[in-house]
Design an enzyme around this catalytic site. Structure first.
Site, PDB file in Angstrom:
ATOM      1  N   PHE A 248       0.419  -1.539   0.371  1.00 52.22           N
ATOM      2  CA  PHE A 248      -0.022   0.005   0.319  1.00 52.22           C
ATOM      3  C   PHE A 248       0.732   1.455   0.537  1.00 52.22           C
ATOM      4  O   PHE A 248       2.294   1.346   0.434  1.00 52.22           O
ATOM      5  CB  PHE A 248      -0.908  -0.212   1.453  1.00 52.22           C
ATOM      6  CG  PHE A 248      -2.404   1.150   1.262  1.00 52.22           C
ATOM      7  CD1 PHE A 248      -2.584   1.221   0.115  1.00 52.22           C
ATOM      8  CD2 PHE A 248      -1.767   1.829   2.160  1.00 52.22           C
ATOM      9  CE1 PHE A 248      -3.801   3.015   0.405  1.00 52.22           C
ATOM     10  CE2 PHE A 248      -2.469   3.085   2.571  1.00 52.22           C
ATOM     11  CZ  PHE A 248      -3.910   2.965   1.539  1.00 52.22           C
ATOM     12  N   GLU A 249       0.216   2.735  -0.759  1.00 50.21           N
ATOM     13  CA  GLU A 249       1.178   3.472  -1.012  1.00 50.21           C
ATOM     14  C   GLU A 249       0.215   4.336  -1.053  1.00 50.21           C
ATOM     15  O   GLU A 249      -0.545   4.805  -1.638  1.00 50.21           O
ATOM     16  CB  GLU A 249       1.775   3.509  -2.416  1.00 50.21           C
ATOM     17  CG  GLU A 249       2.158   5.005  -3.051  1.00 50.21           C
ATOM     18  CD  GLU A 249       3.225   6.298  -1.848  1.00 50.21           C
ATOM     19  OE1 GLU A 249       2.915   7.031  -0.717  1.00 50.21           O
ATOM     20  OE2 GLU A 249       4.508   5.006  -1.364  1.00 50.21           O
ATOM     21  N   PRO A 250      -0.134   5.184   0.411  1.00 51.64           N
ATOM     22  CA  PRO A 250      -1.124   5.969   0.850  1.00 51.64           C
ATOM     23  C   PRO A 250      -1.277   6.884   0.071  1.00 51.64           C
ATOM     24  O   PRO A 250      -2.088   8.061   0.202  1.00 51.64           O
ATOM     25  CB  PRO A 250      -0.556   6.483   2.436  1.00 51.64           C
ATOM     26  CG  PRO A 250       0.791   5.646   2.642  1.00 51.64           C
ATOM     27  CD  PRO A 250       1.004   4.749   1.713  1.00 51.64           C
ATOM     28  N   ARG A 251       0.165   7.688  -1.061  1.00 44.46           N
ATOM     29  CA  ARG A 251      -0.275   9.000  -1.674  1.00 44.46           C
ATOM     30  C   ARG A 251      -0.357   8.024  -2.690  1.00 44.46           C
ATOM     31  O   ARG A 251      -1.247   9.471  -3.771  1.00 44.46           O
ATOM     32  CB  ARG A 251       1.288   9.570  -2.036  1.00 44.46           C
ATOM     33  CG  ARG A 251       1.654  10.054  -0.357  1.00 44.46           C
ATOM     34  CD  ARG A 251       3.687  10.771  -0.586  1.00 44.46           C
ATOM     35  NE  ARG A 251       4.125   9.014  -0.237  1.00 44.46           N
ATOM     36  CZ  ARG A 251       5.361   9.656  -1.793  1.00 44.46           C
ATOM     37  NH1 ARG A 251       5.596  10.742  -2.015  1.00 44.46           N
ATOM     38  NH2 ARG A 251       5.843   8.446  -2.325  1.00 44.46           N
ATOM     39  N   ASP A 255      -4.201   3.492  -5.523  1.00 45.35           N
ATOM     40  CA  ASP A 255      -4.544   2.948  -3.934  1.00 45.35           C
ATOM     41  C   ASP A 255      -5.544   4.043  -2.985  1.00 45.35           C
ATOM     42  O   ASP A 255      -6.636   2.674  -3.146  1.00 45.35           O
ATOM     43  CB  ASP A 255      -3.178   3.253  -3.312  1.00 45.35           C
ATOM     44  CG  ASP A 255      -2.007   2.533  -3.691  1.00 45.35           C
ATOM     45  OD1 ASP A 255      -1.546   2.850  -4.531  1.00 45.35           O
ATOM     46  OD2 ASP A 255      -1.509   1.725  -2.706  1.00 45.35           O
TER      47      ASP A 255
END
Length: 487
Positions: A248-251, A255
């Protein structure tokens, strides 16, 4: 009764799969009819798209809206078609140097605007409304760079929305509340399908929407469509599909779009042998995306088992343009056997419309777990440094009259020229051009240098490596790009 229902369901599934296979094969076979011929090179510009978009603006089939501007003021357009309830949103080139899918989008639009495949198009457009946002980062495309004019990676700007292009993407996604989103990219040509020598021509990802990598219905639907698309690519590029790591890449937009309720499908166009301009990969985008839209319209993706997604091999990065194996390298009085991996790095010309190659050795030693688009087993061959030809030529034109292969055979990989035109960036001949005062450095095989050397066997020079291109001297250069100019 249950057995009868199960049989009918199985028959229906087989019938639907056969239908989708038929349209896929027809799309592949008729592609040239819809290919947008004006977009035949990777380094396409925003201005090239405007006449095409203007035509769709005049067509009653399409709705074209200006939805924003880039930092440098280039208009961003959304092209929509269809009347169905399922909203499908496709955007391309949020990285300016990733244009393959932009080309494919205009191929798809040509298909949708045609008078062919009427039954299939009716099925798509009555079930779905399609929205295309091509070239989200036109300022980056102008100079063929990943980031936008602000220096921001748009695909890492889903939270702060610091760039106007990011705000447009978020606003369109939200206004459509899209059911499916196709996030279209290019990846390095040096990715391979894990533990194979085959390039990852197409790679997929159904991005995670949280750190736990949970799979809900939204993400599950993206996975199922990816499995369907993988099946299509396997017909035309077997074994050449990879799957991205789903950390997961929150930026990241993918995603977050998944988290916001749109089934996000990341497609990355990688490498394909002898396809420098990625035109075969463009065709695979066209076929697989249209086929995926068709299965979304029919709803057939819903029956695809989720576990098939994890069977797609992961992306790896173990490809070189050229790999030399088992070459003997004399060093300080001893002979060593090494492998050498080298890549042909592209250098943009000043107008960013074309490029030339400046190659580098990327690694050396034991490269037995790596692969090459081209691999040469140099067992029995000794690496020999190239020499400078003793005569200084008056001009580059003289080289047209020389037999370059004979020079290579005699051990020369550099030739002096007194008058090198200032605007000449590369040598079109398979030999380096050097200025009258240039001194070549001491020869070593080491990471970071330009790969130029000769391969000798039994006292005869049989092969040359010039700027990372392997040349069989008896046969002459095949698919040679360029040599270097050192002033």
């Amino acid at each position: 009764m249950n057995l009868k229902l199960a049989f009918l369901a199985l028959f229906a599934g087989i019938f639907c799969t056969a239908q989708e296979n038929d349209i896929t094969e027809s799309l592949y076979g008729t592609y040239d009819k819809y290919r947008e011929a004006s977009l035949d090179k990777r380094r396409i510009k925003h201005r090239q798209l405007q006449p095409l978009i203007a035509e769709y603006r005049q067509s009653p089939k399409f709705k074209v809206q200006t939805v924003g501007e880039s930092i440098e003021g280039r208009k961003l357009s959304l092209i929509s078609i269809g009347s169905g309830k399922t909203e499908v949103f496709l955007w391309s080139q949020m990285h300016g140097d990733e244009p393959t899918a932009t080309q494919a989008i205009f191929d798809i639009l040509n298909f949708l605007d045609s008078d062919d495949f009427n039954d299939e198009k009716r099925a798509i457009l009555e079930s779905c409304t399609l929205h295309f946002l091509p070239m989200l980062n036109p300022d980056g495309a102008e100079v063929f760079q990943r980031r936008n004019r602000l220096g921001v990676d748009i695909n890492r700007d889903a939270l702060q929305l610091q760039s106007p292009e990011s705000r447009v993407l978020k606003r369109i996604r939200d206004s459509l509340d899209a059911d499916f989103g196709f996030n279209l990219h290019d990846q390095s040509t040096y990715y391979n399908a894990e533990r194979t020598q085959k390039p990852a021509t197409i790679s997929y990802l159904a991005p995670a929407y949280n750190y736990e990598k949970e799979v809900n219905e939204v993400r599950g639907n993206a996975m199922k469509v990816i499995v369907f698309m993988n099946g299509i690519i396997q017909k035309y590029a077997p074994g050449q599909v990879g799957r991205y790591n789903d950390d997961f890449e929150p930026r990241a937009f993918g995603d977050n779009i998944q988290k916001w309720g749109t089934s996000a499908i990341l497609i990355e166009s990688g490498g394909y042998p002898n396809d420098v301009e990625k035109q075969e990969i463009r065709k695979l985008n066209y076929v697989s995306i249209l086929s995926a839209i068709y299965t979304i319209a029919k709803g057939n993706y819903k029956d695809i088992p989720l576990e098939e997604y994890e069977k797609i091999p992961e992306n790896d990065r173990k490809l070189f343009d050229l790999k030399i194996e088992n070459a003997t390298y004399p060093l300080l009085g001893h002979d060593y056997v090494i492998d050498i991996g080298m890549n042909r790095l592209e250098v943009d010309e000043e107008d960013h419309n074309n490029f030339w190659y400046s190659s580098r050795i990327l690694d050396q030693g034991d490269l037995s777990t790596y692969y090459g688009y081209e691999t040469f087993d140099a067992s029995g061959y000794t690496i020999v440094p190239g020499k400078v030809h003793p005569e200084t030529m008056k001009s580059v034109d003289v080289l047209n009259k020389l037999k370059i292969e004979s020079l290579l055979k005699s051990g020369y990989t550099y030739i002096r020229v007194a008058d090198i035109p200032k605007d000449m960036l590369k040598s079109p001949f398979p030999i380096h051009i050097i200025g009258s005062k240039f001194e070549i450095p001491e020869f070593n095989i080491e990471v970071g240098i330009n790969p130029t050397f000769l391969l000798e066997k039994d006292g005869n020079i049989e092969y040359a490596v010039i700027n990372g291109f392997l040349i069989d001297i008896d046969k002459g250069p095949a698919d040679f790009g360029n040599a270097m100019i050192y002033r």
